[in-house]
Design a protein around this motif. Structure first.
Motif, PDB file in Angstrom:
ATOM      1  N   ARG A  49       0.859  -1.185   0.000  1.00 28.61           N
ATOM      2  CA  ARG A  49       0.000   0.000   0.000  1.00 28.61           C
ATOM      3  C   ARG A  49       0.892   1.231   0.000  1.00 28.61           C
ATOM      4  O   ARG A  49       2.070   1.160   0.322  1.00 28.61           O
ATOM      5  N   ASP A  50       0.324   2.349  -0.366  1.00 26.81           N
ATOM      6  CA  ASP A  50       1.041   3.613  -0.250  1.00 26.81           C
ATOM      7  C   ASP A  50       1.075   4.006   1.219  1.00 26.81           C
ATOM      8  O   ASP A  50       0.265   3.525   2.017  1.00 26.81           O
ATOM      9  N   PRO A  51       1.984   4.918   1.600  1.00 27.31           N
ATOM     10  CA  PRO A  51       2.031   5.334   3.003  1.00 27.31           C
ATOM     11  C   PRO A  51       0.792   6.134   3.393  1.00 27.31           C
ATOM     12  O   PRO A  51       0.174   6.792   2.569  1.00 27.31           O
ATOM     13  N   LYS A  52       0.460   6.043   4.664  1.00 19.96           N
ATOM     14  CA  LYS A  52      -0.619   6.871   5.199  1.00 19.96           C
ATOM     15  C   LYS A  52      -0.089   8.293   5.357  1.00 19.96           C
ATOM     16  O   LYS A  52       1.110   8.517   5.457  1.00 19.96           O
ATOM     17  N   LEU A  53      -1.000   9.246   5.401  1.00 17.67           N
ATOM     18  CA  LEU A  53      -0.618  10.653   5.526  1.00 17.67           C
ATOM     19  C   LEU A  53       0.282  10.863   6.741  1.00 17.67           C
ATOM     20  O   LEU A  53       1.320  11.522   6.651  1.00 17.67           O
ATOM     21  N   ALA A  54      -0.078  10.286   7.881  1.00 19.44           N
ATOM     22  CA  ALA A  54       0.716  10.453   9.102  1.00 19.44           C
ATOM     23  C   ALA A  54       2.125   9.887   8.926  1.00 19.44           C
ATOM     24  O   ALA A  54       3.090  10.456   9.425  1.00 19.44           O
ATOM     25  N   GLU A  55       2.255   8.766   8.202  1.00 14.35           N
ATOM     26  CA  GLU A  55       3.575   8.169   7.978  1.00 14.35           C
ATOM     27  C   GLU A  55       4.444   9.064   7.100  1.00 14.35           C
ATOM     28  O   GLU A  55       5.636   9.242   7.355  1.00 14.35           O
ATOM     29  N   ALA A  56       3.850   9.659   6.066  1.00  7.58           N
ATOM     30  CA  ALA A  56       4.596  10.573   5.198  1.00  7.58           C
ATOM     31  C   ALA A  56       5.017  11.822   5.974  1.00  7.58           C
ATOM     32  O   ALA A  56       6.177  12.243   5.898  1.00  7.58           O
ATOM     33  N   LEU A  57       4.101  12.399   6.745  1.00  3.38           N
ATOM     34  CA  LEU A  57       4.434  13.610   7.504  1.00  3.38           C
ATOM     35  C   LEU A  57       5.462  13.325   8.595  1.00  3.38           C
ATOM     36  O   LEU A  57       6.348  14.150   8.844  1.00  3.38           O
ATOM     37  N   ARG A  58       5.380  12.157   9.224  1.00  6.95           N
ATOM     38  CA  ARG A  58       6.366  11.770  10.234  1.00  6.95           C
ATOM     39  C   ARG A  58       7.761  11.679   9.601  1.00  6.95           C
ATOM     40  O   ARG A  58       8.742  12.153  10.152  1.00  6.95           O
ATOM     41  N   HIS A  59       7.830  11.071   8.414  1.00  6.66           N
ATOM     42  CA  HIS A  59       9.113  10.959   7.715  1.00  6.66           C
ATOM     43  C   HIS A  59       9.643  12.335   7.328  1.00  6.66           C
ATOM     44  O   HIS A  59      10.831  12.622   7.499  1.00  6.66           O
ATOM     45  N   TRP A  60       8.770  13.204   6.835  1.00  9.29           N
ATOM     46  CA  TRP A  60       9.219  14.539   6.444  1.00  9.29           C
ATOM     47  C   TRP A  60       9.699  15.329   7.654  1.00  9.29           C
ATOM     48  O   TRP A  60      10.673  16.072   7.570  1.00  9.29           O
ATOM     49  N   ALA A  61       9.044  15.161   8.797  1.00  9.67           N
ATOM     50  CA  ALA A  61       9.514  15.827  10.022  1.00  9.67           C
ATOM     51  C   ALA A  61      10.900  15.317  10.397  1.00  9.67           C
ATOM     52  O   ALA A  61      11.760  16.095  10.826  1.00  9.67           O
ATOM     53  N   SER A  62      11.138  14.015  10.210  1.00 10.88           N
ATOM     54  CA  SER A  62      12.462  13.469  10.534  1.00 10.88           C
ATOM     55  C   SER A  62      13.532  14.033   9.607  1.00 10.88           C
ATOM     56  O   SER A  62      14.685  14.198  10.017  1.00 10.88           O
ATOM     57  N   LEU A  63      13.177  14.373   8.360  1.00  7.12           N
ATOM     58  CA  LEU A  63      14.141  14.980   7.440  1.00  7.12           C
ATOM     59  C   LEU A  63      14.536  16.379   7.900  1.00  7.12           C
ATOM     60  O   LEU A  63      15.665  16.812   7.684  1.00  7.12           O
ATOM     61  N   VAL A  64      13.630  17.083   8.542  1.00  2.00           N
ATOM     62  CA  VAL A  64      13.957  18.389   9.122  1.00  2.00           C
ATOM     63  C   VAL A  64      14.801  18.188  10.376  1.00  2.00           C
ATOM     64  O   VAL A  64      15.837  18.838  10.560  1.00  2.00           O
ATOM     65  N   GLU A  65      14.381  17.259  11.229  1.00  2.56           N
ATOM     66  CA  GLU A  65      15.083  17.039  12.498  1.00  2.56           C
ATOM     67  C   GLU A  65      16.516  16.558  12.310  1.00  2.56           C
ATOM     68  O   GLU A  65      17.406  16.945  13.058  1.00  2.56           O
ATOM     69  N   ASP A  66      16.770  15.711  11.303  1.00  3.11           N
ATOM     70  CA  ASP A  66      18.137  15.213  11.121  1.00  3.11           C
ATOM     71  C   ASP A  66      18.999  16.122  10.239  1.00  3.11           C
ATOM     72  O   ASP A  66      20.142  15.821   9.956  1.00  3.11           O
ATOM     73  N   GLY A  67      18.439  17.238   9.783  1.00  5.65           N
ATOM     74  CA  GLY A  67      19.208  18.214   9.015  1.00  5.65           C
ATOM     75  C   GLY A  67      19.236  17.971   7.516  1.00  5.65           C
ATOM     76  O   GLY A  67      19.882  18.720   6.781  1.00  5.65           O
ATOM     77  N   THR A  68      18.535  16.960   7.030  1.00  2.00           N
ATOM     78  CA  THR A  68      18.477  16.714   5.584  1.00  2.00           C
ATOM     79  C   THR A  68      17.821  17.889   4.882  1.00  2.00           C
ATOM     80  O   THR A  68      18.284  18.332   3.837  1.00  2.00           O
ATOM     81  N   TRP A  69      16.744  18.393   5.474  1.00  2.00           N
ATOM     82  CA  TRP A  69      16.076  19.583   4.947  1.00  2.00           C
ATOM     83  C   TRP A  69      16.383  20.743   5.875  1.00  2.00           C
ATOM     84  O   TRP A  69      16.206  20.639   7.100  1.00  2.00           O
ATOM     85  N   SER A  70      16.823  21.855   5.325  1.00  2.00           N
ATOM     86  CA  SER A  70      17.008  23.054   6.147  1.00  2.00           C
ATOM     87  C   SER A  70      15.719  23.877   6.100  1.00  2.00           C
ATOM     88  O   SER A  70      14.943  23.795   5.156  1.00  2.00           O
ATOM     89  N   VAL A  71      15.520  24.646   7.139  1.00  2.00           N
ATOM     90  CA  VAL A  71      14.300  25.426   7.288  1.00  2.00           C
ATOM     91  C   VAL A  71      14.676  26.873   7.568  1.00  2.00           C
ATOM     92  O   VAL A  71      15.595  27.153   8.335  1.00  2.00           O
ATOM     93  N   ASP A  72      13.973  27.799   6.937  1.00  2.00           N
ATOM     94  CA  ASP A  72      14.140  29.216   7.240  1.00  2.00           C
ATOM     95  C   ASP A  72      12.772  29.801   7.583  1.00  2.00           C
ATOM     96  O   ASP A  72      11.819  29.042   7.813  1.00  2.00           O
ATOM     97  N   SER A  73      12.648  31.102   7.591  1.00  2.00           N
ATOM     98  CA  SER A  73      11.381  31.729   7.987  1.00  2.00           C
ATOM     99  C   SER A  73      10.241  31.432   7.017  1.00  2.00           C
ATOM    100  O   SER A  73       9.076  31.599   7.361  1.00  2.00           O
ATOM    101  N   ASN A  74      10.555  30.962   5.804  1.00  2.00           N
ATOM    102  CA  ASN A  74       9.525  30.614   4.827  1.00  2.00           C
ATOM    103  C   ASN A  74       9.177  29.125   4.827  1.00  2.00           C
ATOM    104  O   ASN A  74       8.340  28.691   4.062  1.00  2.00           O
ATOM    105  N   GLY A  75       9.867  28.339   5.652  1.00  2.00           N
ATOM    106  CA  GLY A  75       9.608  26.907   5.707  1.00  2.00           C
ATOM    107  C   GLY A  75      10.791  26.108   5.182  1.00  2.00           C
ATOM    108  O   GLY A  75      11.929  26.569   5.201  1.00  2.00           O
TER     109      GLY A  75
END
Length: 107
Positions: A59-85
């Motif tokens: 099956r495809d991932p559930k919305l919560a699973e995708a958002l949890r993974h994307w949050a982990s990409l921010v937390e581990d520094g893979t994605w950088s965040v500024d005032s615009n997101g």
């Protein structure tokens, strides 16, 4: 390989809004909250599970699973965040497909 199937008769392009990239909720009778990310290049599998699920049918991932993974990409520094997101653009999903895929959650 998957970009080529975007515009085929049963390709994912037919299920997008005006052929726009984005995160789409899939109407699934068993899992009403599964999502598919269509990248700006037309890649339809950037937000799948990295590995097959051992505990059930594919099956495809559930919305919560995708958002949890994307949050982990921010937390581990893979994605950088500024005032615009998040600073990464949509092309990141095409060039980093393996990292973009959701790891199966065992909890």
């Amino acid at each position: 390989m998957y970009i080529n199937c975007f515009d085929r008769d049963r390709g994912f392009g037919k299920f997008t809004v005006n052929y726009q990239s984005g995160l789409y909720v899939i109407a699934d009778t068993n899992n009403s909250d599964v999502v598919r990310l269509i990248t700006s290049s037309g890649l339809p599998n950037a937000c799948e599970f990295r590995h097959r699920l051992a505990w059930g049918p594919p099956r495809d991932p559930k919305l919560a699973e995708a958002l949890r993974h994307w949050a982990s990409l921010v937390e581990d520094g893979t994605w950088s965040v500024d005032s615009n997101g998040v600073c990464a653009d949509h092309e990141w999903f095409t060039t980093n497909t393996h990292v973009a895929k959701v790891p199966p959650c065992l909890d």
